[in-house]
Write an enzyme that holds these catalytic residues in place. Structure first.
Site, short mmCIF file in Angstrom:
data_model
loop_
_atom_site.label_atom_id
_atom_site.label_comp_id
_atom_site.label_asym_id
_atom_site.label_seq_id
_atom_site.Cartn_x
_atom_site.Cartn_y
_atom_site.Cartn_z
N ARG A 189 -21.07 7.03 7.11
CA ARG A 189 -22.06 7.20 8.17
C ARG A 189 -22.16 8.64 8.66
O ARG A 189 -23.20 9.08 9.11
CB ARG A 189 -21.70 6.31 9.36
CG ARG A 189 -21.69 4.83 9.03
CD ARG A 189 -21.03 4.04 10.12
NE ARG A 189 -19.70 4.58 10.41
CZ ARG A 189 -18.90 4.16 11.37
NH1 ARG A 189 -19.27 3.18 12.14
NH2 ARG A 189 -17.71 4.71 11.55
N LYS A 199 -5.11 -1.05 0.83
CA LYS A 199 -4.34 -1.97 1.66
C LYS A 199 -4.79 -1.79 3.12
O LYS A 199 -5.26 -0.71 3.45
CB LYS A 199 -2.85 -1.74 1.52
CG LYS A 199 -2.31 -0.52 2.29
CD LYS A 199 -0.82 -0.63 2.54
CE LYS A 199 -0.46 0.13 3.79
NZ LYS A 199 0.91 0.13 4.16
N ASP A 217 -1.49 -0.71 -4.46
CA ASP A 217 -0.26 -0.63 -3.68
C ASP A 217 0.39 0.66 -4.17
O ASP A 217 0.95 0.70 -5.26
CB ASP A 217 0.65 -1.84 -3.94
CG ASP A 217 1.86 -1.83 -3.03
OD1 ASP A 217 2.39 -0.72 -2.77
OD2 ASP A 217 2.28 -2.90 -2.57
N HIS A 218 0.28 1.71 -3.37
CA HIS A 218 0.64 3.03 -3.91
C HIS A 218 2.12 3.13 -4.28
O HIS A 218 2.50 3.99 -5.06
CB HIS A 218 0.18 4.17 -3.00
CG HIS A 218 0.91 4.23 -1.69
ND1 HIS A 218 0.47 3.57 -0.58
CD2 HIS A 218 2.03 4.87 -1.34
CE1 HIS A 218 1.31 3.81 0.41
NE2 HIS A 218 2.27 4.59 -0.01
N LYS A 234 4.48 5.18 -7.82
CA LYS A 234 5.52 6.21 -7.68
C LYS A 234 6.34 6.29 -8.97
O LYS A 234 6.65 5.26 -9.57
CB LYS A 234 6.44 5.87 -6.50
CG LYS A 234 5.75 6.05 -5.15
CD LYS A 234 6.70 5.70 -4.03
CE LYS A 234 6.00 5.74 -2.68
NZ LYS A 234 5.63 7.07 -2.23
N GLU A 254 12.02 4.89 7.68
CA GLU A 254 11.19 6.04 8.09
C GLU A 254 11.80 6.63 9.35
O GLU A 254 12.34 5.89 10.19
CB GLU A 254 9.77 5.58 8.41
CG GLU A 254 9.02 4.98 7.25
CD GLU A 254 7.66 4.46 7.72
OE1 GLU A 254 6.67 5.18 7.55
OE2 GLU A 254 7.61 3.36 8.27
N ASP A 276 2.90 -4.44 7.30
CA ASP A 276 2.67 -3.06 6.87
C ASP A 276 3.53 -2.68 5.66
O ASP A 276 3.10 -1.91 4.80
CB ASP A 276 3.00 -2.12 8.05
CG ASP A 276 2.38 -0.75 7.88
OD1 ASP A 276 1.22 -0.69 7.43
OD2 ASP A 276 3.06 0.26 8.17
N HIS A 335 4.61 -3.51 -0.21
CA HIS A 335 5.49 -2.59 -0.94
C HIS A 335 6.86 -3.18 -1.27
O HIS A 335 7.34 -3.10 -2.39
CB HIS A 335 5.74 -1.31 -0.13
CG HIS A 335 4.49 -0.68 0.38
ND1 HIS A 335 3.37 -0.54 -0.38
CD2 HIS A 335 4.19 -0.12 1.58
CE1 HIS A 335 2.42 0.07 0.32
NE2 HIS A 335 2.90 0.32 1.52
N LYS A 371 11.02 1.72 11.33
CA LYS A 371 10.60 3.04 11.81
C LYS A 371 11.65 3.57 12.77
O LYS A 371 12.42 2.82 13.34
CB LYS A 371 9.26 2.92 12.54
CG LYS A 371 8.10 2.62 11.61
CD LYS A 371 6.78 2.73 12.34
CE LYS A 371 5.62 2.55 11.40
NZ LYS A 371 5.51 3.62 10.40
#
Ligand code: NAP
Length: 513
Positions: free
Chosen positions: A62, A171, A200-201, A205, A239, A258, A263, A363
């Site tokens: 947009r 995702k 799914d990155h 890897k 993380e 998440d 993953h 996290k």
């Protein structure tokens, strides 16, 4: 405009197969993912000389932008996120001739005719052929309108006899079982499964791909990769960051949706799967699917026995004071969203019966690390009786997915000297020192695979479905089961103490990665 090879080295580059000429249409091209990941990844393909002749990218969204403004925006992104070097200026000049932008609102079905027309004009000039790759890089709420819009304008089917149309979907794929099923239904009413690439990155890897090579291209590991030799497996994704500026999104997601549903379960499946008959999309994904189907479900009334959820409180990470989750922007002060999950999963099949898979993700933990640790059984006979039992540790193989990618093997060794004393030592393989250079980003590999029509490293619809089937009763139990509580943990620690107890009940403990 001339159709061109993006890199003169392309012809001599040594990949097994070059992708067909194609146009890639990115919905949501003004957004964060496009600038941080997609454009750097695609430019990396140009760098490697593997983009096909006439390759064209069309951003769509947009935000009103001319081609020129989009090109400048992408160049800035590349300099910020893409390891761009001044010596690559000429390559960029060629690359940028294939960058276009079309301003449309993808929520409005009538605007797809305009997109189609613009694509025809661009294609006429670029001679990129009839193959089209759509990349849905918008918030998930837009996936369904875009799929319908493409179908309404008959853009879901290839224009020519040997041409293809493919679609990459970002995702999250659904927020629960019902929404994932609904999305799968919508996608598959418009596209065939072979056209659909659910990204799914983690699967792109290097170390994750290497897990397959490690297991199935070496003769020495597979014979011991089972319940006879392995005590248990720990999969950790830690993380140090909190929710950053994604508090609003995260409140509705949580660590389970998440990280675990996608993953972590994908890592588990690759670790546990049987050797496929062939290394192709169907065989590899069939074997992964069998693992998902063999994972024992956790019923709502037993979630407190097999799951632990936590939420970070204020604390210190890497020497800096950080806020509690409930004090983050976009987060309710009453929030019960989990920022940490630990699960004990069991796989009911011949290979893994009795071998627990402990999976955790959180996290604001002390260290950023993703790893798969294979913990072997102790020796059956304690020969060195005069030594304290705990000086003989378990053997383990640790596959470090990120950072500092590599594999290590831990075993006991005699400490040099006149006495018989021992301690654990490790044999290390590190990508950096063995191969040098940068590792290819997961998006680079996955986009190339999609252009090549190889979906091996993408999630199939049935595996997304079964992953949600596993996760949904846990979510239900967290709400309905009075014994299940969310536990605070201090930022900068390894999660709530209840997660330690989950393993302690089995006489085990978490590794310190
Ligand atoms: N960012 C990441 O690192 C990351 C990592 C993994 C997965 N993902 C997934 O990738 C997708 C894209 O992520 P992102 O961070 O790039 O998202 P984003 O920046 O929030 O949004 C991307 C673009 O989508 C368009 N958009 C936003 N809301 C819209 C709406 N209501 N209607 C129509 N268009 C709308 C906007 O473009 P216009 O306003 O120009 O239309 C926006 O620039 C998401 O599904 C995300 O979950 C992102």
């Amino acid at each position: 405009m001339q159709s061109e090879l993006l890199n003169p080295l392309a012809e001599s580059s040594r990949i097994e197969k070059m992708p067909d000429p194609c146009t890639m249409v990115i919905f949501g091209a003004s957004g964060d993912l496009t600038k941080r990941k997609l454009i750097p990844a695609i430019f990396d393909l140009a760098r490697q000389g593997v983009l096909p002749s006439g390759f064209t990218i069309v951003g769509a969204g947009r935000t009103a932008m001319s081609h020129e403004v989009f090109r400048e925006y992408m160049f800035k992104a590349l300099k910020e996120f893409g390891r761009f070097q001044e010596s690559e200026k000429a390559l960029w000049e060629t690359f940028v001739r294939g960058l276009f932008y079309v301003t449309i609102d993808p929520g409005k079905p009538e605007e797809y005719a305009k997109l189609k027309k613009e694509l025809e004009v661009i294609n006429e000039a670029r001679r990129a052929g009839e193959n089209v790759l759509f990349y849905l890089s918008t918030p998930p709420g837009m996936y369904s309108p875009i799929i319908k819009g493409l179908s309404g304008a008959a853009m879901n089917k290839p224009g020519g006899q040997n041409a293809w149309v493919r679609i990459i979907i970002e995702k999250p794929f659904g927020v629960d079982l019902n929404s994932a099923r609904q999305l799968n239904r919508e996608v598959l009413s418009v596209f065939d499964e072979e056209q659909v690439y659910r990204i799914d990155h983690y699967l792109g890897k290097e170390t994750v791909q290497n897990l397959l090579v490690f297991r199935f291209a070496n003769g020495i590991f597979e014979p011991i990769w089972n319940r006879n030799y392995i005590d248990h497996i720990q999969i950790t994704a830690a993380e140090t960051v909190g929710v950053e500026n994604r508090g609003g999104y995260y409140e509705h997601a949580g660590a389970m949706r998440d990280m675990i549903q996608n993953h972590m379960l994908q890592l588990l499946a690759l670790t546990a799967m049987e050797p496929p008959v062939l290394f192709d999309a169907q065989q590899v994904r069939d074997e992964k699917q069998k693992v998902f189907q063999a994972i024992r479900s956790i019923r709502p009334d037993e979630v407190h026995e097999y799951s632990v959820r936590g939420q970070y409180a204020a604390g210190t990470v890497n020497g800096a004071s950080v806020l509690a989750y409930k004090s983050e922007r976009g987060v309710s002060t009453e929030s019960v969203t989990e920022t940490y999950v630990a699960l004990k999963l069991q796989i009911d099949n011949w290979r893994w019966a009795g071998v627990p898979f402990y999976v955790r993700s959180g996290k604001r933990l002390p260290k950023r690390v993703t790893e798969i640790a294979i913990q072997f059984k102790k020796t059956p006979h304690h020969l060195f009786r005069h030594l304290p039992a705990d000086s003989l540790d378990h053997n383990n193989i640790v596959i470090r997915v990120q950072p500092d990618e590599g594999i290590s093997l831990k075993f006991s060794s005699k400490i040099p000297g006149s006495f018989m004393r021992m301690r654990p030592v490790t044999m290390d393989f590190r990508y950096g020192s063995s191969f040098g250079g940068h590792l290819t980003d997961a998006y680079t590999r996955l986009i190339l695979d999609c252009m090549l029509g190889d979906a091996t490293l993408y999630a199939r619809g049935d595996s997304v479905d079964v992953a949600w089937q596993l996760i949904t009763p846990v979510h239900e139990g967290w709400i309905s089961n009075k014994n299940s509580k969310i536990h605070d943990y201090t930022s900068g620690t390894w999660g709530p103490k209840e997660a330690d107890e989950l393993l302690a009940r089995d006489g085990r403990r978490w590794r310190l990665p």
